[in-house]
Design a protein around this motif. Structure first.
Motif, PDB file in Angstrom:
ATOM      1  N   MET A  32      34.529  28.332  32.445  1.00  0.00           N
ATOM      2  CA  MET A  32      34.459  29.475  33.323  1.00  0.00           C
ATOM      3  C   MET A  32      34.229  30.774  32.555  1.00  0.00           C
ATOM      4  O   MET A  32      33.683  31.704  33.117  1.00  0.00           O
ATOM      5  CB  MET A  32      35.734  29.579  34.139  1.00  0.00           C
ATOM      6  N   ALA A  33      34.672  30.839  31.290  1.00  0.00           N
ATOM      7  CA  ALA A  33      34.547  32.080  30.540  1.00  0.00           C
ATOM      8  C   ALA A  33      33.092  32.508  30.399  1.00  0.00           C
ATOM      9  O   ALA A  33      32.791  33.698  30.383  1.00  0.00           O
ATOM     10  CB  ALA A  33      35.176  31.936  29.158  1.00  0.00           C
ATOM     11  N   GLY A  34      32.200  31.544  30.317  1.00  0.00           N
ATOM     12  CA  GLY A  34      30.788  31.853  30.174  1.00  0.00           C
ATOM     13  C   GLY A  34      30.069  32.005  31.498  1.00  0.00           C
ATOM     14  O   GLY A  34      28.851  32.057  31.532  1.00  0.00           O
ATOM     15  N   MET A  35      30.818  32.079  32.596  1.00  0.00           N
ATOM     16  CA  MET A  35      30.223  32.136  33.928  1.00  0.00           C
ATOM     17  C   MET A  35      30.779  33.314  34.733  1.00  0.00           C
ATOM     18  O   MET A  35      31.365  33.133  35.804  1.00  0.00           O
ATOM     19  CB  MET A  35      30.488  30.817  34.642  1.00  0.00           C
ATOM     20  N   PRO A  36      30.622  34.553  34.276  1.00  0.00           N
ATOM     21  CA  PRO A  36      31.216  35.684  34.989  1.00  0.00           C
ATOM     22  C   PRO A  36      30.696  35.852  36.416  1.00  0.00           C
ATOM     23  O   PRO A  36      31.441  36.266  37.301  1.00  0.00           O
ATOM     24  CB  PRO A  36      30.855  36.893  34.128  1.00  0.00           C
ATOM     25  N   ASP A  37      29.444  35.501  36.655  1.00  0.00           N
ATOM     26  CA  ASP A  37      28.908  35.607  38.013  1.00  0.00           C
ATOM     27  C   ASP A  37      29.594  34.616  38.946  1.00  0.00           C
ATOM     28  O   ASP A  37      29.875  34.917  40.107  1.00  0.00           O
ATOM     29  CB  ASP A  37      27.394  35.381  38.027  1.00  0.00           C
ATOM     30  N   TYR A  38      29.881  33.433  38.447  1.00  0.00           N
ATOM     31  CA  TYR A  38      30.579  32.418  39.233  1.00  0.00           C
ATOM     32  C   TYR A  38      31.995  32.882  39.573  1.00  0.00           C
ATOM     33  O   TYR A  38      32.458  32.721  40.699  1.00  0.00           O
ATOM     34  CB  TYR A  38      30.622  31.103  38.458  1.00  0.00           C
ATOM     35  N   ILE A  39      32.668  33.466  38.611  1.00  0.00           N
ATOM     36  CA  ILE A  39      34.039  33.931  38.818  1.00  0.00           C
ATOM     37  C   ILE A  39      34.093  34.995  39.915  1.00  0.00           C
ATOM     38  O   ILE A  39      35.038  35.041  40.690  1.00  0.00           O
ATOM     39  CB  ILE A  39      34.640  34.457  37.501  1.00  0.00           C
ATOM     40  N   LYS A  40      33.065  35.814  40.014  1.00  0.00           N
ATOM     41  CA  LYS A  40      33.030  36.881  41.019  1.00  0.00           C
ATOM     42  C   LYS A  40      32.760  36.368  42.435  1.00  0.00           C
ATOM     43  O   LYS A  40      33.085  37.038  43.409  1.00  0.00           O
ATOM     44  CB  LYS A  40      31.952  37.902  40.648  1.00  0.00           C
ATOM     45  N   LYS A  41      32.176  35.174  42.550  1.00  0.00           N
ATOM     46  CA  LYS A  41      31.842  34.623  43.870  1.00  0.00           C
ATOM     47  C   LYS A  41      33.102  34.203  44.622  1.00  0.00           C
ATOM     48  O   LYS A  41      34.123  33.904  44.032  1.00  0.00           O
ATOM     49  CB  LYS A  41      30.938  33.393  43.726  1.00  0.00           C
ATOM     50  N   THR A  42      32.974  34.166  45.940  1.00  0.00           N
ATOM     51  CA  THR A  42      34.060  33.631  46.766  1.00  0.00           C
ATOM     52  C   THR A  42      33.675  32.233  47.217  1.00  0.00           C
ATOM     53  O   THR A  42      32.498  31.871  47.225  1.00  0.00           O
ATOM     54  CB  THR A  42      34.338  34.533  47.983  1.00  0.00           C
ATOM     55  N   GLY A  43      34.694  31.457  47.597  1.00  0.00           N
ATOM     56  CA  GLY A  43      34.446  30.094  48.034  1.00  0.00           C
ATOM     57  C   GLY A  43      34.238  29.127  46.879  1.00  0.00           C
ATOM     58  O   GLY A  43      33.608  28.091  47.046  1.00  0.00           O
ATOM     59  N   THR A  44      34.742  29.468  45.707  1.00  0.00           N
ATOM     60  CA  THR A  44      34.613  28.602  44.531  1.00  0.00           C
ATOM     61  C   THR A  44      35.998  28.220  44.022  1.00  0.00           C
ATOM     62  O   THR A  44      37.018  28.677  44.533  1.00  0.00           O
ATOM     63  CB  THR A  44      33.860  29.321  43.395  1.00  0.00           C
ATOM     64  N   ALA A  45      36.020  27.417  42.977  1.00  0.00           N
ATOM     65  CA  ALA A  45      37.294  27.023  42.345  1.00  0.00           C
ATOM     66  C   ALA A  45      38.003  28.222  41.732  1.00  0.00           C
ATOM     67  O   ALA A  45      39.199  28.169  41.447  1.00  0.00           O
ATOM     68  CB  ALA A  45      37.040  25.973  41.277  1.00  0.00           C
ATOM     69  N   ALA A  46      37.303  29.320  41.529  1.00  0.00           N
ATOM     70  CA  ALA A  46      37.903  30.512  40.923  1.00  0.00           C
ATOM     71  C   ALA A  46      38.598  31.415  41.935  1.00  0.00           C
ATOM     72  O   ALA A  46      39.233  32.392  41.550  1.00  0.00           O
ATOM     73  CB  ALA A  46      36.832  31.305  40.173  1.00  0.00           C
ATOM     74  N   ASP A  47      38.497  31.092  43.225  1.00  0.00           N
ATOM     75  CA  ASP A  47      39.155  31.918  44.246  1.00  0.00           C
ATOM     76  C   ASP A  47      40.647  32.035  43.976  1.00  0.00           C
ATOM     77  O   ASP A  47      41.315  31.052  43.644  1.00  0.00           O
ATOM     78  CB  ASP A  47      38.966  31.305  45.635  1.00  0.00           C
ATOM     79  N   ASN A  48      41.145  33.239  44.126  1.00  0.00           N
ATOM     80  CA  ASN A  48      42.575  33.521  44.009  1.00  0.00           C
ATOM     81  C   ASN A  48      43.154  33.267  42.621  1.00  0.00           C
ATOM     82  O   ASN A  48      44.366  33.174  42.473  1.00  0.00           O
ATOM     83  CB  ASN A  48      43.385  32.757  45.057  1.00  0.00           C
ATOM     84  N   LEU A  49      42.311  33.135  41.630  1.00  0.00           N
ATOM     85  CA  LEU A  49      42.817  32.993  40.268  1.00  0.00           C
ATOM     86  C   LEU A  49      43.021  34.368  39.656  1.00  0.00           C
ATOM     87  O   LEU A  49      42.185  35.256  39.820  1.00  0.00           O
ATOM     88  CB  LEU A  49      41.837  32.213  39.380  1.00  0.00           C
ATOM     89  N   ASP A  50      44.115  34.529  38.972  1.00  0.00           N
ATOM     90  CA  ASP A  50      44.369  35.747  38.218  1.00  0.00           C
ATOM     91  C   ASP A  50      44.066  35.414  36.758  1.00  0.00           C
ATOM     92  O   ASP A  50      44.934  34.937  36.030  1.00  0.00           O
ATOM     93  CB  ASP A  50      45.817  36.190  38.396  1.00  0.00           C
ATOM     94  N   VAL A  51      42.818  35.581  36.353  1.00  0.00           N
ATOM     95  CA  VAL A  51      42.382  35.204  35.014  1.00  0.00           C
ATOM     96  C   VAL A  51      42.878  36.240  34.018  1.00  0.00           C
ATOM     97  O   VAL A  51      42.541  37.420  34.102  1.00  0.00           O
ATOM     98  CB  VAL A  51      40.846  35.066  34.947  1.00  0.00           C
ATOM     99  N   LEU A  52      43.698  35.781  33.087  1.00  0.00           N
ATOM    100  CA  LEU A  52      44.239  36.665  32.056  1.00  0.00           C
ATOM    101  C   LEU A  52      43.417  36.604  30.785  1.00  0.00           C
ATOM    102  O   LEU A  52      43.456  37.512  29.974  1.00  0.00           O
ATOM    103  CB  LEU A  52      45.688  36.283  31.751  1.00  0.00           C
ATOM    104  N   GLY A  53      42.712  35.523  30.583  1.00  0.00           N
ATOM    105  CA  GLY A  53      41.896  35.361  29.384  1.00  0.00           C
ATOM    106  C   GLY A  53      41.446  33.923  29.256  1.00  0.00           C
ATOM    107  O   GLY A  53      41.778  33.079  30.080  1.00  0.00           O
ATOM    108  N   PHE A  54      40.701  33.660  28.224  1.00  0.00           N
ATOM    109  CA  PHE A  54      40.173  32.334  27.978  1.00  0.00           C
ATOM    110  C   PHE A  54      40.396  31.977  26.517  1.00  0.00           C
ATOM    111  O   PHE A  54      40.396  32.834  25.645  1.00  0.00           O
ATOM    112  CB  PHE A  54      38.668  32.273  28.273  1.00  0.00           C
ATOM    113  N   VAL A  55      40.578  30.699  26.257  1.00  0.00           N
ATOM    114  CA  VAL A  55      40.691  30.190  24.898  1.00  0.00           C
ATOM    115  C   VAL A  55      39.540  29.215  24.701  1.00  0.00           C
ATOM    116  O   VAL A  55      39.394  28.258  25.465  1.00  0.00           O
ATOM    117  CB  VAL A  55      42.040  29.468  24.668  1.00  0.00           C
TER     118      VAL A  55
END
Length: 131
Positions: A1-24
């Protein structure tokens, strides 16, 4: 997900409602596939973690991937500490290196400073293995 900022911004995805603090960034295989099935007891957890450490100390590259995994995991789970698997010196070194370097330069740093003794930064007998 770290390399997919456009995906993270979309709604209706696995990233919905995630509070992303960072990536390793990591590359070793998922070590959970090696975990025994079912609930582990203390002896099984101790053996599992010790076997994983042996598996990932065969080269400085594998060591770096595994210890970067430990470093990132303890940041995400408050019941885990670097001192569970690292010596006191290892905790200090891991924090200094992983706070400032990516995997390949971290590996070079371990290799330059510790040579073939890099595994000495890990405890012989890890603690809190059941967690």
């Amino acid at each position: 997900m770290a390399g997919m900022p456009d995906y993270i911004k979309k709604t209706g995805t696995a990233a919905d409602n995630l509070d992303v603090l960072g990536f390793v960034a990591l590359a070793p295989q998922d070590i959970t596939i090696y975990a025994p099935a079912g609930k582990m007891d203390q002896a099984t957890a101790d053996k599992y973690i010790q076997e994983m450490q042996k598996m990932f100390t065969d080269s400085v590259f594998n060591f770096t991937h595994a210890t970067m995994f430990y470093w990132g995991t303890q940041a995400a789970f408050s019941n885990l500490k670097l001192s569970d698997v690292f010596t006191d010196d290892g905790v200090k070194v891991a924090n200094e290196i992983y706070s400032n370097k990516c995997m390949h330069t971290a590996s070079d740093t371990f290799n330059f400073n510790y040579g073939s003794t890099f595994a000495s930064l890990l405890k012989q007998n890890p603690s809190n293995t059941l967690a």
